[in-house]
Design a protein around this motif. Structure first.
Motif, PDB file in Angstrom:
ATOM      1  N   LEU A   9      -2.262   7.953  -4.766  1.00  0.00           N
ATOM      2  CA  LEU A   9      -3.590   7.521  -5.172  1.00  0.00           C
ATOM      3  C   LEU A   9      -4.230   8.631  -5.983  1.00  0.00           C
ATOM      4  CD1 LEU A   9      -5.813   5.371  -4.940  1.00  0.00           C
ATOM      5  CD2 LEU A   9      -6.593   6.556  -2.887  1.00  0.00           C
ATOM      6  N   GLU A  10      -4.597   8.337  -7.223  1.00  0.00           N
ATOM      7  CA  GLU A  10      -5.253   9.293  -8.123  1.00  0.00           C
ATOM      8  C   GLU A  10      -6.559   8.667  -8.580  1.00  0.00           C
ATOM      9  OE1 GLU A  10      -2.260   9.739 -11.139  1.00  0.00           O
ATOM     10  OE2 GLU A  10      -1.321  11.411 -10.087  1.00  0.00           O
ATOM     11  N   GLY A  11      -7.663   9.077  -7.957  1.00  0.00           N
ATOM     12  CA  GLY A  11      -8.942   8.458  -8.272  1.00  0.00           C
ATOM     13  C   GLY A  11      -8.925   7.015  -7.806  1.00  0.00           C
ATOM     14  N   ASN A  12      -9.058   6.075  -8.750  1.00  0.00           N
ATOM     15  CA  ASN A  12      -9.039   4.661  -8.376  1.00  0.00           C
ATOM     16  C   ASN A  12      -7.766   3.961  -8.841  1.00  0.00           C
ATOM     17  OD1 ASN A  12      -9.511   4.643 -11.083  1.00  0.00           O
ATOM     18  ND2 ASN A  12     -11.247   3.261 -11.029  1.00  0.00           N
ATOM     19  N   ARG A  13      -6.720   4.724  -9.114  1.00  0.00           N
ATOM     20  CA  ARG A  13      -5.444   4.154  -9.567  1.00  0.00           C
ATOM     21  C   ARG A  13      -4.310   4.636  -8.671  1.00  0.00           C
ATOM     22  NH1 ARG A  13      -5.746   2.081 -14.818  1.00  0.00           N
ATOM     23  NH2 ARG A  13      -7.681   2.627 -15.864  1.00  0.00           N
ATOM     24  N   VAL A  14      -3.281   3.819  -8.587  1.00  0.00           N
ATOM     25  CA  VAL A  14      -2.088   4.183  -7.830  1.00  0.00           C
ATOM     26  C   VAL A  14      -0.974   4.472  -8.817  1.00  0.00           C
ATOM     27  CG1 VAL A  14      -0.353   3.393  -6.187  1.00  0.00           C
ATOM     28  CG2 VAL A  14      -2.754   2.796  -5.840  1.00  0.00           C
ATOM     29  N   ARG A  15      -0.377   5.648  -8.683  1.00  0.00           N
ATOM     30  CA  ARG A  15       0.801   5.986  -9.489  1.00  0.00           C
ATOM     31  C   ARG A  15       2.005   5.753  -8.589  1.00  0.00           C
ATOM     32  NH1 ARG A  15       3.479  11.122 -10.174  1.00  0.00           N
ATOM     33  NH2 ARG A  15       1.739  12.030  -9.037  1.00  0.00           N
ATOM     34  N   TRP A  16       2.836   4.800  -8.981  1.00  0.00           N
ATOM     35  CA  TRP A  16       3.954   4.414  -8.143  1.00  0.00           C
ATOM     36  C   TRP A  16       5.066   5.449  -8.197  1.00  0.00           C
ATOM     37  CZ3 TRP A  16       2.487   1.001  -4.896  1.00  0.00           C
ATOM     38  CH2 TRP A  16       1.551   0.034  -5.259  1.00  0.00           C
ATOM     39  N   ALA A  17       5.684   5.679  -7.070  1.00  0.00           N
ATOM     40  CA  ALA A  17       6.803   6.613  -6.955  1.00  0.00           C
ATOM     41  C   ALA A  17       7.915   5.914  -6.172  1.00  0.00           C
ATOM     42  CB  ALA A  17       6.351   7.884  -6.235  1.00  0.00           C
ATOM     43  N   GLY A  18       9.053   6.538  -6.097  1.00  0.00           N
ATOM     44  CA  GLY A  18      10.143   5.951  -5.320  1.00  0.00           C
ATOM     45  C   GLY A  18      10.685   4.698  -5.979  1.00  0.00           C
ATOM     46  N   GLU A  19      10.891   3.648  -5.196  1.00  0.00           N
ATOM     47  CA  GLU A  19      11.450   2.396  -5.694  1.00  0.00           C
ATOM     48  C   GLU A  19      10.542   1.795  -6.762  1.00  0.00           C
ATOM     49  OE1 GLU A  19      12.778  -1.962  -3.957  1.00  0.00           O
ATOM     50  OE2 GLU A  19      12.342  -0.326  -2.591  1.00  0.00           O
ATOM     51  N   LYS A  20      11.143   1.288  -7.812  1.00  0.00           N
ATOM     52  CA  LYS A  20      10.370   0.731  -8.925  1.00  0.00           C
ATOM     53  C   LYS A  20       9.648  -0.542  -8.497  1.00  0.00           C
ATOM     54  CE  LYS A  20      10.512  -0.560 -13.606  1.00  0.00           C
ATOM     55  NZ  LYS A  20      10.967  -1.062 -14.746  1.00  0.00           N
ATOM     56  N   VAL A  21       8.386  -0.620  -8.855  1.00  0.00           N
ATOM     57  CA  VAL A  21       7.575  -1.798  -8.573  1.00  0.00           C
ATOM     58  C   VAL A  21       7.934  -2.869  -9.593  1.00  0.00           C
ATOM     59  CG1 VAL A  21       5.203  -2.658  -8.454  1.00  0.00           C
ATOM     60  CG2 VAL A  21       5.731  -0.366  -7.646  1.00  0.00           C
ATOM     61  N   PRO A  22       8.032  -4.133  -9.154  1.00  0.00           N
ATOM     62  CA  PRO A  22       8.388  -5.194 -10.112  1.00  0.00           C
ATOM     63  C   PRO A  22       7.431  -5.220 -11.297  1.00  0.00           C
ATOM     64  CG  PRO A  22       8.309  -6.040  -7.864  1.00  0.00           C
ATOM     65  CD  PRO A  22       7.796  -4.640  -7.826  1.00  0.00           C
ATOM     66  N   ASP A  23       7.988  -5.342 -12.484  1.00  0.00           N
ATOM     67  CA  ASP A  23       7.186  -5.414 -13.708  1.00  0.00           C
ATOM     68  C   ASP A  23       6.674  -6.837 -13.858  1.00  0.00           C
ATOM     69  OD1 ASP A  23       5.981  -4.735 -16.063  1.00  0.00           O
ATOM     70  OD2 ASP A  23       7.806  -4.902 -17.267  1.00  0.00           O
ATOM     71  N   THR A  24       5.351  -6.994 -13.830  1.00  0.00           N
ATOM     72  CA  THR A  24       4.772  -8.325 -13.916  1.00  0.00           C
ATOM     73  C   THR A  24       3.434  -8.264 -14.635  1.00  0.00           C
ATOM     74  OG1 THR A  24       4.006 -10.229 -12.638  1.00  0.00           O
ATOM     75  CG2 THR A  24       3.737  -8.081 -11.629  1.00  0.00           C
ATOM     76  N   ASP A  25       3.078  -9.347 -15.291  1.00  0.00           N
ATOM     77  CA  ASP A  25       1.786  -9.425 -15.971  1.00  0.00           C
ATOM     78  C   ASP A  25       0.698  -9.961 -15.054  1.00  0.00           C
ATOM     79  OD1 ASP A  25       2.845  -8.458 -18.311  1.00  0.00           O
ATOM     80  OD2 ASP A  25       3.294 -10.449 -19.116  1.00  0.00           O
ATOM     81  N   ARG A  26       1.088 -10.542 -13.951  1.00  0.00           N
ATOM     82  CA  ARG A  26       0.090 -11.090 -13.038  1.00  0.00           C
ATOM     83  C   ARG A  26      -0.331 -10.022 -12.023  1.00  0.00           C
ATOM     84  NH1 ARG A  26       2.266 -12.220  -8.165  1.00  0.00           N
ATOM     85  NH2 ARG A  26       4.520 -12.361  -8.019  1.00  0.00           N
ATOM     86  N   PRO A  27      -1.494 -10.193 -11.423  1.00  0.00           N
ATOM     87  CA  PRO A  27      -1.927  -9.239 -10.409  1.00  0.00           C
ATOM     88  C   PRO A  27      -0.928  -9.192  -9.257  1.00  0.00           C
ATOM     89  CG  PRO A  27      -3.742 -10.680 -11.031  1.00  0.00           C
ATOM     90  CD  PRO A  27      -2.503 -11.226 -11.675  1.00  0.00           C
ATOM     91  N   LEU A  28      -0.727  -8.021  -8.728  1.00  0.00           N
ATOM     92  CA  LEU A  28       0.240  -7.820  -7.657  1.00  0.00           C
ATOM     93  C   LEU A  28      -0.514  -7.464  -6.391  1.00  0.00           C
ATOM     94  CD1 LEU A  28       3.284  -7.605  -6.997  1.00  0.00           C
ATOM     95  CD2 LEU A  28       3.114  -5.187  -7.574  1.00  0.00           C
TER      96      LEU A  28
END
Length: 85
Positions: A9-28
């Protein structure tokens, strides 16, 4: 089946690490659990004991003749009905 993704968590954003998060255009939809560092239970108590021991060694309150009166003066307590007679 729920999947867990690691992130930072960096401020109000999450920087994903480890396993890749599915790439999607819809909200997750995600669940985030903040893990705070736990202090060792014995450590905090020992720190308080050490601080009180140092205070006792310094004779900080040796000039206080009546601790109750001193506390009322410091806290500016109001007289309580039926108690301060």
């Amino acid at each position: 089946m729920l999947r867990t993704y690691e992130g930072i968590l960096e401020g109000n954003r999450v920087r994903w690490a480890g396993e890749k998060v599915p790439d999607t255009d819809r909200p997750l939809r995600v669940h985030v659990t903040v893990l705070e560092e736990e202090t060792e239970k014995g450590t905090q108590g020992q720190q308080m004991a050490d601080a009180l021991a140092k205070l006792a060694e310094s004779s900080a309150f040796s000039t206080v003749d009546d601790p109750s009166a001193w506390q009322r003066e410091v806290r500016h307590d109001r007289p309580l009905p039926g108690r301060d007679r």
